[in-house]
Design a protein around this motif. Structure first.
Motif, PDB file in Angstrom:
ATOM      1  N   PHE A  12       0.833  -1.200   0.000  1.00 31.78           N
ATOM      2  CA  PHE A  12       0.000   0.000   0.000  1.00 31.78           C
ATOM      3  C   PHE A  12       0.873   1.259   0.000  1.00 31.78           C
ATOM      4  CE2 PHE A  12      -3.626  -2.642   1.625  1.00 31.78           C
ATOM      5  CZ  PHE A  12      -4.556  -2.247   0.675  1.00 31.78           C
ATOM      6  N   CYS A  13       1.927   1.249   0.815  1.00 30.34           N
ATOM      7  CA  CYS A  13       2.822   2.409   0.884  1.00 30.34           C
ATOM      8  C   CYS A  13       3.499   2.662  -0.463  1.00 30.34           C
ATOM      9  CB  CYS A  13       3.870   2.202   1.970  1.00 30.34           C
ATOM     10  SG  CYS A  13       3.217   2.185   3.656  1.00 30.34           S
ATOM     11  N   PHE A  14       4.024   1.609  -1.071  1.00 29.57           N
ATOM     12  CA  PHE A  14       4.673   1.777  -2.369  1.00 29.57           C
ATOM     13  C   PHE A  14       3.644   2.085  -3.451  1.00 29.57           C
ATOM     14  CE2 PHE A  14       8.440   0.453  -0.340  1.00 29.57           C
ATOM     15  CZ  PHE A  14       9.506   0.714  -1.197  1.00 29.57           C
ATOM     16  N   GLY A  15       2.388   1.659  -3.226  1.00 26.75           N
ATOM     17  CA  GLY A  15       1.329   2.034  -4.161  1.00 26.75           C
ATOM     18  C   GLY A  15       1.112   3.539  -4.176  1.00 26.75           C
ATOM     19  N   GLU A  16       1.082   4.136  -2.980  1.00 27.25           N
ATOM     20  CA  GLU A  16       0.928   5.594  -2.929  1.00 27.25           C
ATOM     21  C   GLU A  16       2.158   6.297  -3.503  1.00 27.25           C
ATOM     22  OE1 GLU A  16       0.484   9.276   0.246  1.00 27.25           O
ATOM     23  OE2 GLU A  16      -0.559   7.389   0.696  1.00 27.25           O
ATOM     24  N   LEU A  17       3.342   5.785  -3.190  1.00 26.71           N
ATOM     25  CA  LEU A  17       4.555   6.374  -3.745  1.00 26.71           C
ATOM     26  C   LEU A  17       4.566   6.271  -5.263  1.00 26.71           C
ATOM     27  CD1 LEU A  17       7.071   4.931  -1.129  1.00 26.71           C
ATOM     28  CD2 LEU A  17       6.580   7.368  -1.476  1.00 26.71           C
ATOM     29  N   GLY A  18       4.130   5.110  -5.785  1.00 22.69           N
ATOM     30  CA  GLY A  18       4.071   4.935  -7.225  1.00 22.69           C
ATOM     31  C   GLY A  18       3.038   5.839  -7.875  1.00 22.69           C
ATOM     32  N   TYR A  19       1.930   6.064  -7.177  1.00 26.91           N
ATOM     33  CA  TYR A  19       0.913   6.997  -7.681  1.00 26.91           C
ATOM     34  C   TYR A  19       1.481   8.409  -7.762  1.00 26.91           C
ATOM     35  CZ  TYR A  19      -3.232   9.917  -7.926  1.00 26.91           C
ATOM     36  OH  TYR A  19      -4.150  10.861  -8.310  1.00 26.91           O
ATOM     37  N   ARG A  20       2.220   8.797  -6.730  1.00 31.63           N
ATOM     38  CA  ARG A  20       2.766  10.145  -6.681  1.00 31.63           C
ATOM     39  C   ARG A  20       3.863  10.359  -7.725  1.00 31.63           C
ATOM     40  NH1 ARG A  20       2.053  13.108  -2.017  1.00 31.63           N
ATOM     41  NH2 ARG A  20       0.710  12.177  -0.425  1.00 31.63           N
ATOM     42  N   ARG A  21       4.729   9.366  -7.865  1.00 33.92           N
ATOM     43  CA  ARG A  21       5.877   9.494  -8.759  1.00 33.92           C
ATOM     44  C   ARG A  21       6.020   8.228  -9.610  1.00 33.92           C
ATOM     45  NH1 ARG A  21       5.183  13.669  -6.687  1.00 33.92           N
ATOM     46  NH2 ARG A  21       6.684  15.123  -5.770  1.00 33.92           N
ATOM     47  N   PRO A  22       5.211   8.101 -10.670  1.00 29.29           N
ATOM     48  CA  PRO A  22       5.310   6.908 -11.531  1.00 29.29           C
ATOM     49  C   PRO A  22       6.509   6.987 -12.471  1.00 29.29           C
ATOM     50  CG  PRO A  22       3.625   8.386 -12.377  1.00 29.29           C
ATOM     51  CD  PRO A  22       4.129   9.008 -11.094  1.00 29.29           C
ATOM     52  N   LYS A  23       7.695   6.977 -11.877  1.00 32.29           N
ATOM     53  CA  LYS A  23       8.926   7.170 -12.625  1.00 32.29           C
ATOM     54  C   LYS A  23       9.796   5.914 -12.593  1.00 32.29           C
ATOM     55  CE  LYS A  23       8.165  11.572 -13.468  1.00 32.29           C
ATOM     56  NZ  LYS A  23       7.907  12.045 -14.852  1.00 32.29           N
ATOM     57  N   ALA A  24      10.581   5.732 -13.660  1.00 28.45           N
ATOM     58  CA  ALA A  24      11.540   4.629 -13.686  1.00 28.45           C
ATOM     59  C   ALA A  24      12.555   4.827 -12.570  1.00 28.45           C
ATOM     60  CB  ALA A  24      12.251   4.586 -15.036  1.00 28.45           C
ATOM     61  N   GLY A  25      12.863   3.760 -11.885  1.00 27.87           N
ATOM     62  CA  GLY A  25      13.809   3.840 -10.777  1.00 27.87           C
ATOM     63  C   GLY A  25      13.154   3.659  -9.426  1.00 27.87           C
ATOM     64  N   GLY A  26      11.834   3.868  -9.339  1.00 28.14           N
ATOM     65  CA  GLY A  26      11.088   3.574  -8.121  1.00 28.14           C
ATOM     66  C   GLY A  26      11.707   4.142  -6.861  1.00 28.14           C
ATOM     67  N   GLY A  27      12.160   3.255  -5.979  1.00 28.80           N
ATOM     68  CA  GLY A  27      12.691   3.654  -4.683  1.00 28.80           C
ATOM     69  C   GLY A  27      13.813   4.669  -4.779  1.00 28.80           C
ATOM     70  N   TYR A  28      14.645   4.584  -5.810  1.00 29.04           N
ATOM     71  CA  TYR A  28      15.716   5.566  -5.996  1.00 29.04           C
ATOM     72  C   TYR A  28      15.132   6.973  -6.126  1.00 29.04           C
ATOM     73  CZ  TYR A  28      19.208   8.383  -8.411  1.00 29.04           C
ATOM     74  OH  TYR A  28      20.053   9.409  -8.768  1.00 29.04           O
ATOM     75  N   VAL A  29      14.074   7.105  -6.907  1.00 30.92           N
ATOM     76  CA  VAL A  29      13.443   8.412  -7.111  1.00 30.92           C
ATOM     77  C   VAL A  29      12.835   8.921  -5.814  1.00 30.92           C
ATOM     78  CG1 VAL A  29      11.590   9.629  -8.340  1.00 30.92           C
ATOM     79  CG2 VAL A  29      12.994   7.946  -9.547  1.00 30.92           C
ATOM     80  N   TYR A  30      12.130   8.049  -5.077  1.00 31.87           N
ATOM     81  CA  TYR A  30      11.480   8.474  -3.834  1.00 31.87           C
ATOM     82  C   TYR A  30      12.519   8.910  -2.801  1.00 31.87           C
ATOM     83  CZ  TYR A  30       8.252   5.175  -6.098  1.00 31.87           C
ATOM     84  OH  TYR A  30       7.502   4.478  -7.010  1.00 31.87           O
ATOM     85  N   LEU A  31      13.617   8.155  -2.695  1.00 33.20           N
ATOM     86  CA  LEU A  31      14.667   8.512  -1.742  1.00 33.20           C
ATOM     87  C   LEU A  31      15.315   9.843  -2.123  1.00 33.20           C
ATOM     88  CD1 LEU A  31      16.327   5.009  -1.299  1.00 33.20           C
ATOM     89  CD2 LEU A  31      15.202   6.314   0.508  1.00 33.20           C
ATOM     90  N   ARG A  32      15.547  10.046  -3.399  1.00 35.50           N
ATOM     91  CA  ARG A  32      16.174  11.294  -3.856  1.00 35.50           C
ATOM     92  C   ARG A  32      15.305  12.499  -3.521  1.00 35.50           C
ATOM     93  NH1 ARG A  32      16.008  11.410  -9.925  1.00 35.50           N
ATOM     94  NH2 ARG A  32      13.951  12.272  -9.454  1.00 35.50           N
ATOM     95  N   GLU A  33      13.993  12.347  -3.697  1.00 36.01           N
ATOM     96  CA  GLU A  33      13.100  13.476  -3.494  1.00 36.01           C
ATOM     97  C   GLU A  33      12.774  13.727  -2.022  1.00 36.01           C
ATOM     98  OE1 GLU A  33      10.747  13.312  -7.795  1.00 36.01           O
ATOM     99  OE2 GLU A  33       9.608  13.157  -5.928  1.00 36.01           O
ATOM    100  N   THR A  34      12.922  12.737  -1.179  1.00 33.60           N
ATOM    101  CA  THR A  34      12.559  12.915   0.232  1.00 33.60           C
ATOM    102  C   THR A  34      13.766  13.061   1.145  1.00 33.60           C
ATOM    103  OG1 THR A  34      12.372  10.503   0.477  1.00 33.60           O
ATOM    104  CG2 THR A  34      10.341  11.732  -0.004  1.00 33.60           C
ATOM    105  N   TRP A  35      14.813  12.282   0.926  1.00 35.52           N
ATOM    106  CA  TRP A  35      15.977  12.296   1.821  1.00 35.52           C
ATOM    107  C   TRP A  35      17.231  12.851   1.167  1.00 35.52           C
ATOM    108  CZ3 TRP A  35      14.050  11.982   6.341  1.00 35.52           C
ATOM    109  CH2 TRP A  35      12.960  11.151   6.606  1.00 35.52           C
ATOM    110  N   GLY A  36      17.193  13.097  -0.141  1.00 35.18           N
ATOM    111  CA  GLY A  36      18.338  13.702  -0.794  1.00 35.18           C
ATOM    112  C   GLY A  36      19.049  12.757  -1.743  1.00 35.18           C
TER     113      GLY A  36
END
Length: 447
Positions: free
Chosen positions: A59-83
């Motif tokens: 569910f958590c990754f579903g929301e993250l994927g909804y917000r940022r449906p970009k190639a790279g997944g977790g890499y993109v989310y980490l870059r945008e939230t933690w740097g």
């Protein structure tokens, strides 16, 4: 400029989720869990609880994927939230050992069982493992669609193999273990505190066995309508696996009982031997070979998208940022991933490297899910709201917090079980820091 092609529908995405979870773990881990909890009821509770945590993660990754449906997944989310540095270290860990080490380990497992099935000598293990990596890298090179078709076929086959095991063990065995005995333990009445400690210990291997669903987010840009289909695929895929895993454990218990399961070194093989006799060896070898081959394809399919995203950000080899003009796949990244995986496969000590950094995957799991709090806090400060119908994690903020706590538990347990390995693994991860600063400095100079 060449972009990714959206060619994967809901079915392919769901099969990627299920295929990314089901590897060889369900054929071995249940014995470890039985050793730690000791009763039928607690074994099933542990697998159910682990499945619940995995579902929360989906569910958590579903929301993250909804917000940022970009190639790279977790890499993109980490870059945008933690740097950018934590994001780079995640990609670094995937390339250095986590993904490539998994490819090496699973390819060797596949080769072992395939050779046993064919009656060929063990001396061919490494050549066959390398050949499997080369073949699957070639399939992934020429397009995401052939790779997805391969994934779909092998995921369906592995689900069919597990369904056959479950069906035979649950419905053929006579008499089955009666449901009334689910509270009976191997060691007498269960005290609350020792039970909680045992469940916590059992959850560590269970959560590793449930891991892998997050990899589908790596290919978000190749999924049709990812804002809708990616969250659905994550939830559907995890639900399918949870049902299969719980039923598989019921099957093991039905044939072996809790004490027999705890004593088994290969529960699936022991169950099939009890049901089929000498023919069981080939049946279970076929099931594991299919399962591991499908998992191998999934890792080779998704991981190069992370390397491509890193290169596109200017913090890795620029050549890896390019997509093939015809195949629309990150071909250079696929070759780098396959090449390093083969190097690890040829090195007999690669299994030690995997042990060193296995806990690192859950560090990044926890950080990624914790990024949801960062996204939502930013929205509140900016007065931004998601549109009606947007996918959101149910039970927020409690459910993401529970997942983060589970991730901390896994990491702490892994470190406590082997502090030396954890220290070496931390050192390997930190080797990525100078690599990151090299590429960052190089990008600034060339701009």
């Amino acid at each position: 400029m060449t972009t990714y092609a959206r060619r994967l529908g809901l079915f392919s995405a769901t099969m990627a989720v299920a295929g990314g979870i089901i590897g060889g773990g369900i054929f071995r881990t249940p014995a470890t869990v039985a050793q730690r909890v000791g009763s039928t009821r607690l074994i099933l509770v542990a697998w159910g609880l682990g499945g619940l945590i995995a579902l929360i993660g989906a569910f958590c990754f579903g929301e993250l994927g909804y917000r940022r449906p970009k190639a790279g997944g977790g890499y993109v989310y980490l870059r945008e939230t933690w740097g950018p540095l934590p994001a780079f270290l995640y990609g670094w860990a995937l390339l250095l050992v986590i993904a490539t080490g998994a490819i090496a380990a699973v390819s060797v497992t596949f080769a072992n069982y395939a050779l046993a099935l064919a009656g060929l000598p063990e001396s061919l293990t490494v050549p066959l493992a390398v050949a499997a990596i080369v073949v699957l890298a070639g399939i992934n090179y020429v397009g995401v669609k052939p790779a997805a078709v391969t994934q779909n076929i092998f995921t369906v086959l592995k689900l069919a193999a597990l369904a056959a095991l479950i069906g035979a063990a649950v419905f053929v065995v006579s008499p089955p273990v009666p449901l009334a005995t689910l509270g009976v333990t191997a060691t007498g009445p269960v005290a609350l505190l020792p039970t909680a400690v045992a469940l916590g210990a059992a959850l560590v291997p269970i959560l590793f066995t449930y891991g892998g669903w997050q990899q589908t987010n790596f290919i978000a840009e190749e999924i049709v309508e990812p804002e809708r289909n990616l969250p659905r695929a994550l939830v559907l895929g995890v639900v399918i696996v949870v049902v299969v895993y719980v039923l598989a454990n019921i099957a093991y218990l039905n044939v072996l009982g809790p004490a027999g399961l705890a004593a088994s070194t290969a529960p699936a093989a022991d169950v099939m031997h009890a049901l089929l006799g000498p023919a069981a060896g080939k049946v279970i070898a076929a099931g594991i070979a299919v399962s591991t081959f499908g998992f191998l394809n999934l890792v080779i399919l998704v991981t190069p998208r992370v390397l491509q995203a890193m290169a596109a950000d200017g913090v890795f080899f620029p050549r890896l940022a390019a997509l093939h003009p015809t195949y629309r796949t990150p071909t250079a990244a696929i070759l780098v991933l396959a090449g390093w995986s083969i190097v690890l496969t040829l090195n007999s000590k690669f299994a030690q490297l995997v042990d060193y950094v296995a806990f690192g995957d859950w560090i990044f799991f926890g950080l990624t899910v914790a990024g949801l709090f960062v996204y939502r806090a930013r929205e509140r400060r900016a007065g931004v709201t998601l549109p009606a119908g947007a996918f959101r994690v149910p039970g927020y903020p409690y459910t993401p917090a529970l997942f983060v706590v589970a991730a901390v538990l896994v990491v702490a347990s892994s470190v406590g079980a082997n502090p030396k390995n954890a220290a070496i693994g931390t050192g390997l991860l930190l080797l990525g820091v100078p690599v990151y600063w090299y590429w960052r400095t190089r990008r600034i100079v060339t701009q």
